[in-house]
Design an enzyme around this catalytic site. Structure first.
Site, PDB file in Angstrom:
ATOM      1  N   CYS A 132      46.366  22.761  41.108  1.00  5.12           N
ATOM      2  CA  CYS A 132      47.355  22.430  40.207  1.00  5.12           C
ATOM      3  C   CYS A 132      47.249  20.931  39.923  1.00  5.12           C
ATOM      4  CB  CYS A 132      48.834  22.579  40.742  1.00  5.12           C
ATOM      5  SG  CYS A 132      49.139  24.350  41.082  1.00  5.12           S
TER       6      CYS A 132
ATOM      7  N   ARG B 135      54.705  24.815  28.623  1.00  2.00           N
ATOM      8  CA  ARG B 135      54.113  25.149  29.651  1.00  2.00           C
ATOM      9  C   ARG B 135      53.487  26.387  29.873  1.00  2.00           C
ATOM     10  NH1 ARG B 135      55.696  21.029  33.490  1.00  2.00           N
ATOM     11  NH2 ARG B 135      54.317  21.998  35.403  1.00  2.00           N
TER      12      ARG B 135
ATOM     13  N   HIS C  30      48.554  28.862  42.430  1.00  2.00           N
ATOM     14  CA  HIS C  30      49.111  28.605  43.653  1.00  2.00           C
ATOM     15  C   HIS C  30      49.682  29.890  43.796  1.00  2.00           C
ATOM     16  CE1 HIS C  30      52.451  27.628  40.628  1.00  2.00           C
ATOM     17  NE2 HIS C  30      53.283  28.270  41.713  1.00  2.00           N
TER      18      HIS C  30
END
Lengths: 470, 246
Positions: B95, B129, B195
């Site tokens: 990330c 996002r 993740h």
């Protein structure tokens, strides 16, 4: 408005849950300013409660206090805490007879800025900000800046009740930094906190969020932390320090999953309460409710007894008997909440039978990585048998596998109903089974328990607020 | 007993996506094979002593913390990490850590946060996002495997000629939502947006990286197979989710 109410009845008739948000959503479509107008009609205005954790329970406790003071309360139902749910409640209140005189709303933390701006609450209770569903709310910082902006817009007609033990919440309210006194034209601020250091954490948990001082950026110390990052904080550099709260719990006694007893000093005198809702987190919620009730004008002598009659909101310490075992439902939907749930379960004696349920639906958050931020480790040596279920049962199983739980003690049963059966069958007669579900898993588990007559359906569970036409 | 020495970069600031799950997987998978992981935190101000570590881990943080970390990486860590990479120590960056391992990150406001150039990638913030379950076909040591995770990033990352994508997107967004690539690899430096955390559901990836780290530690023995039924079931469930929600 008739159309909106009909939509609610239809929603319920179609079996789509309690119809707790649909009428409001319809009304908002027809008349965008309806909630603002309906709220202005309430003679005693609106009390709003927001936080990452504890909204529902605190609102219920506040509801019990307001009812004890003979206030006719209109409240939204648990979970229906976006603008649409608040609007639904206002709509139902406007049709009730006699008319309610005060609104009491738990508000989703992301929805709060809009709701607060529209409803201009007389009392706004802000309790905590924890890391929550990152995929839904974004980083904590985004939420904090939204709250800050909202608070900047509040005037002196609002009493802001804030948690002094949460550095972020206090500083967002304009207090807590050296020299900060709040705006003269801003809201009146009342602080609350817990002072009983017998509940100190050896160190803040892994998922602690507020590690830096918001006044100067230096490291924040806890002397000590009591719950997550909450407690007696002090900046290592600029002198910012947790102030003495106006309303402060001096002593808190925890009685396992049965409840709490607390003694709280307030400017209006001491309030003692024995509350059948468990856990230190609920001592914080109760202290917030006491401060909120006082701010809303409830006489202090009515508060203790009222809190004693409040009951756990559904799925939050609620108990149900099934096949001779006692199920204890303890909602665990984010790291801070789950940590406190684990802590509460650990208050119980002996070997533990635990059922964990992990879903990843919209209300739970699609991202299940948060389970790795929960400190489940203290449970390991106490678990007799762990049953794991839910959409992402295997993710949770990996969490415990890599934590080091003996694989013999772990049973993965993805579907909820058979998992409940397996957990119950695996526990001896008379034993307690501690159920730790995420939000939608809790609803699912409750549905199973309702089918079996063990608990009541939640939209009939209207002890607080008006029950509408449900 | 063979020991892998892990340098965990900024565990206090860069831990937002449950990065400790990745560390737990590395530790247990060594332990179950009679090996050991020694973890040392590398905080701001700490230097990296030459040869001290067999691998590094850099997770993601909140924007506010990442600025502090970016500065410290350049000032105190970049040289040591470049040297370690040349010596074959794996560096796993997830990330925000992935972005900082590249050339840098240009924010929505045009502000630039420089990276340390371990990977030939550059990242620019996009208007939205990219969030959701993600499945990729990853390639490591000439082997292709399915790898799953969750992504949540505003940055659009593009690769230069010095890096190849870690994998090709099967479901999800990946580096930029456009070119079908996810993550980057150059030598034994890996960057990825996955993740969930990354490693629990992807034990193959964990073992490849551990193999590299053991090689750096001077151990030649191959890693024994483990029973990964739960991992496989969790990966299949996540794959199903990624397919359904698209």
């Amino acid at each position: 408005m008739t159309i909106a109410r009909t939509a609610g009845r239809l929603s319920r008739a179609l079996g789509r849950g309690g119809g707790t948000s649909v009428p409001g959503a319809v009304l908002l479509r027809l008349d965008e300013t309806a909630p603002d107008r309906l709220a202005r009609r309430l003679p005693d205005g609106v009390v709003a409660v927001s936080a990452t954790n504890g909204k529902t329970t605190t609102a219920r406790m506040l509801g019990a206090c307001l009812a004890a003071a003979d206030r006719r309360v209109v409240a939204n139902r648990a979970g229906a805490n976006l603008l649409s749910g608040v609007t639904t409640a206002l709509l139902e209140g406007s049709a009730a007879s006699p008319r309610p005189d005060i609104g009491l709303f738990e508000v989703d933390e992301a929805a709060l800025p809009e709701v607060a701006t529209r409803l201009s609450p007389r009392v706004l209770v802000l309790m905590n900000l924890f890391r929550d569903q990152l995929d839904r709310y974004g980083e904590l910082e985004c939420l904090a800046s939204l709250w800050h902006e909202m608070i900047e817009g509040l005037g002196p007609d609002t009493t802001l009740v804030v948690n002094a033990d949460d550095h972020a919440v206090l500083t967002l309210a304009g207090l807590g930094c050296p020299g900060a006194e709040g705006r003269p034209d801003g809201p009146r601020v009342v602080t609350f906190g817990v002072d009983d250091t017998s509940h100190a954490l050896a160190e803040p948990p892994h998922a602690a969020d507020a590690t830096r001082c918001r006044c100067c950026g230096a490291e924040l110390r806890h002397e000590p932390a009591l719950l997550g990052h909450m407690g007696r904080w002090r900046c290592s550099s600029c002198g910012a320090v947790r102030p003495e709260p106006d309303v402060v719990a001096r002593s808190v006694a925890l009685d396992g999953v049965a409840g709490i007893e607390l003694s709280v000093d307030t400017p209006a005198g001491r309030v003692d309460a024995s509350i059948p809702i468990p856990g230190l987190h609920n001592a914080y919620n109760a202290t917030a409710a006491i401060a909120g009730a006082l701010a809303a004008g409830v006489p202090s002598e009515l508060i203790g007894p009222a809190l004693g009659t409040s009951v756990a909101a559904f799925g939050r310490g609620e108990q149900a008997a099934l096949s001779g075992r006692q199920l204890v439902l303890l909602l665990a939907k984010n790291p801070a909440g789950a940590n406190e749930t684990v802590r509460t379960v650990l208050l119980e004696p002996g070997r533990l039978h635990v059922l964990v349920a992990l879903n990843d639906r919209t209300a739970d958050g699609h991202d299940v990585s948060w389970i790795w931020d929960v400190d489940y480790e203290p449970l390991l040596e106490r678990i007799e048998r762990l049953t794991i279920c839910g959409d992402r049962a295997h993710d949770m199983a990996l969490r415990f596998r890599y934590a080091g739980l003996d694989p013999e003690r772990m049973h993965v049963v993805p579907d909820l109903a058979p998992a409940i059966d397996a957990a119950v069958a695996g526990a001896p007669e008379g034993a307690r089974v501690y159920v730790l579900p995420t939000y939608t898993a809790m609803l699912g588990i409750r549905e199973v328990l309702v089918d079996r007559g063990a608990v009541e359906a939640f939209w009939r569970d209207g002890a607080d607020g008006l029950d509408g036409d449900g | 007993m063979s020991v892998v020495r892990l340098g965990h970069l900024y565990p206090r600031q860069m831990n937002i996506y449950a990065d400790r799950g990745n560390i737990a997987v590395l530790a247990r998978r060594l332990e179950w094979r009679g090996l050991r992981l020694d973890v040392e935190s590398l905080e701001t101000g700490d230097a990296i002593a030459p040869g001290r570590f067999d691998m590094f881990y850099l997770g993601g943080g909140q924007d506010r913390d990442q600025e502090v970390v970016a500065e410290d990486l350049a000032a105190h860590k970049a040289e040591g990490l470049h040297r370690a990479a040349q010596e074959g120590a794996p560096i796993l960056c997830v990330c925000g850590g992935y972005q900082l391992a590249g050339a840098g990150y240009t924010g929505q406001d045009g502000g630039r946060m420089p990276g340390i150039g371990l990977l030939d990638v550059d990242t620019v913030a996009g208007p939205t996002r990219l969030i959701g379950d993600i499945v990729i076909d990853a390639e490591l040591d000439g082997e292709r495997r399915r790898v799953v995770g969750f992504e949540n990033h505003a940055g659009r990352t593009r690769l230069g000629p010095g890096a190849r994508a870690l994998g090709q997107v099967v479901a999800g967004h990946g580096n930029n939502g456009e070119d079908g690539g996810e993550g980057a690899i150059s030598g034994r430096v890996i960057g990825t947006y996955l993740h969930g955390p990354l490693l629990p559901k992807n034990p193959w990836l964990a073992d490849v990286v551990l193999g590299w780290a053991l090689e750096h530690a001077g151990s030649a023995q191959p890693l024994a197979q483990l029973d990964d039924q739960l991992e496989t079931a969790a990966r299949e469930r996540a794959t199903e989710r990624a397919g359904k929600r698209r």
